[in-house]
Design an enzyme around this catalytic site. Structure first.
Site, PDB file in Angstrom:
ATOM      1  CD  GLU A 196      -2.937  -1.302   2.194  1.00  0.00           C
ATOM      2  OE1 GLU A 196      -2.828  -0.577   3.201  1.00  0.00           O
ATOM      3  OE2 GLU A 196      -3.896  -2.090   2.026  1.00  0.00           O
ATOM      4  CG  ASN A 197       2.078   5.131  -1.926  1.00  0.00           C
ATOM      5  OD1 ASN A 197       1.742   6.301  -1.772  1.00  0.00           O
ATOM      6  ND2 ASN A 197       3.302   4.789  -2.274  1.00  0.00           N
ATOM      7  CB  ALA A 198       1.012   7.907   2.121  1.00  0.00           C
ATOM      8  CE1 TYR A 229      -4.571   5.975   2.509  1.00  0.00           C
ATOM      9  CE2 TYR A 229      -6.943   6.114   2.249  1.00  0.00           C
ATOM     10  CZ  TYR A 229      -5.814   6.206   3.056  1.00  0.00           C
ATOM     11  OH  TYR A 229      -5.934   6.517   4.371  1.00  0.00           O
ATOM     12  CB  CYS A 231      -3.631  -6.419  -5.808  1.00  0.00           C
ATOM     13  SG  CYS A 231      -5.140  -5.458  -5.538  1.00  0.00           S
ATOM     14  CD  GLU A 287      -4.775 -10.769  -6.283  1.00  0.00           C
ATOM     15  OE1 GLU A 287      -4.189  -9.839  -5.681  1.00  0.00           O
ATOM     16  OE2 GLU A 287      -5.968 -11.040  -6.095  1.00  0.00           O
ATOM     17  CB  CYS A 336     -10.009  -6.769  -6.949  1.00  0.00           C
ATOM     18  SG  CYS A 336      -8.467  -6.223  -7.717  1.00  0.00           S
ATOM     19  CB  CYS A 341      -6.287  -8.908  -9.415  1.00  0.00           C
ATOM     20  SG  CYS A 341      -5.242  -7.800  -8.451  1.00  0.00           S
TER      21      CYS A 341
HETATM   22  N1  THU Z   1      -6.046  -6.652  -2.289  1.00  0.00           N
HETATM   23  C1  THU Z   1      -5.224  -7.560  -2.905  1.00  0.00           C
HETATM   24  O1  THU Z   1      -4.021  -7.606  -2.648  1.00  0.00           O
HETATM   25  N2  THU Z   1      -5.787  -8.403  -3.819  1.00  0.00           N
HETATM   26  C2  THU Z   1      -7.109  -8.417  -4.159  1.00  0.00           C
HETATM   27  O2  THU Z   1      -7.506  -9.176  -5.039  1.00  0.00           O
HETATM   28  C3  THU Z   1      -8.047  -7.538  -3.469  1.00  0.00           C
HETATM   29  C4  THU Z   1      -7.450  -6.535  -2.553  1.00  0.00           C
HETATM   30  C5  THU Z   1      -5.441  -5.705  -1.324  1.00  0.00           C
HETATM   31  C6  THU Z   1      -5.424  -4.280  -1.804  1.00  0.00           C
HETATM   32  C7  THU Z   1      -5.367  -3.515  -0.500  1.00  0.00           C
HETATM   33  O3  THU Z   1      -4.007  -3.389  -0.112  1.00  0.00           O
HETATM   34  C8  THU Z   1      -6.080  -4.416   0.490  1.00  0.00           C
HETATM   35  O4  THU Z   1      -6.177  -5.697  -0.135  1.00  0.00           O
HETATM   36  C9  THU Z   1      -7.465  -3.935   0.858  1.00  0.00           C
HETATM   37  O5  THU Z   1      -8.228  -3.713  -0.240  1.00  0.00           O
END
Ligand code: THU
Length: 134
Positions: free
Chosen positions: A45-47, A49, A54, A56, A86, A89
């Site tokens: 993640e990053n400040a 957003y 992800c 994947e 998601c 992804c």
């Molecule tokens: N996230 C994933 O790494 N993969 C997904 O398929 C869905 C969401 C992460 C993104 C974010 O860092 C956190 O889950 C919450 O959404």
């Protein structure tokens, strides 16, 4: 150890390194390729957003950087919820997968669901389906 056991172990290890201070939702992913190679990734993640990536995406980037371009199976590991990739992804996975590529969803202990890419993304975006270059 079976392929799925190795995928689970790799995804769990990657998940332990997830950088998710904003959502507190750690995710790990692991890929198995037809050449018998394994790759993994975690969410970062990053400040700012939307800059976050992800798990994947991390695993796919690692696979492509190593010269591999085909996903045979991918496993996503999160907490006790059943996490499926998601939409963003799914499109990224589809670029390097077949309709029958297996997508495993795991909690921190075991696989809870397995499905095929075509079940989750029946019709991916593809340049072949557009009038591009015609
Ligand atoms: N996230 C994933 O790494 N993969 C997904 O398929 C869905 C969401 C992460 C993104 C974010 O860092 C956190 O889950 C919450 O959404």
């Amino acid at each position: 150890m079976t392929i799925t056991e190795q995928l689970l172990l790799l995804a769990q290890k990657a998940r332990n390194n997830a950088y998710a201070p904003y959502s507190n939702f750690a995710v790990g992913a692991a890929i198995y390729t037809p050449n018998g190679k394994f790759f993994c990734g975690c969410n970062v993640e990053n400040a700012s957003y939307p800059c976050g990536t992800c798990a994947e995406a991390g695993a796919i980037a690692s696979m492509v950087a190593a010269g591999e371009r085909q996903i045979a199976e991918i496993l996503i590991c999160a907490d006790d919820n059943c996490l499926l990739p998601c939409g963003n992804c799914l499109q990224k996975i589809a670029e390097f997968a077949m309709p029958n590529t297996l997508i495993h969803s795991a909690d921190t202990h075991k696989i809870v669901q397995t499905c095929q890419l075509a079940n989750l993304l029946p019709q991916q975006f593809s340049l072949e389906k557009t009038s591009h270059d015609k």
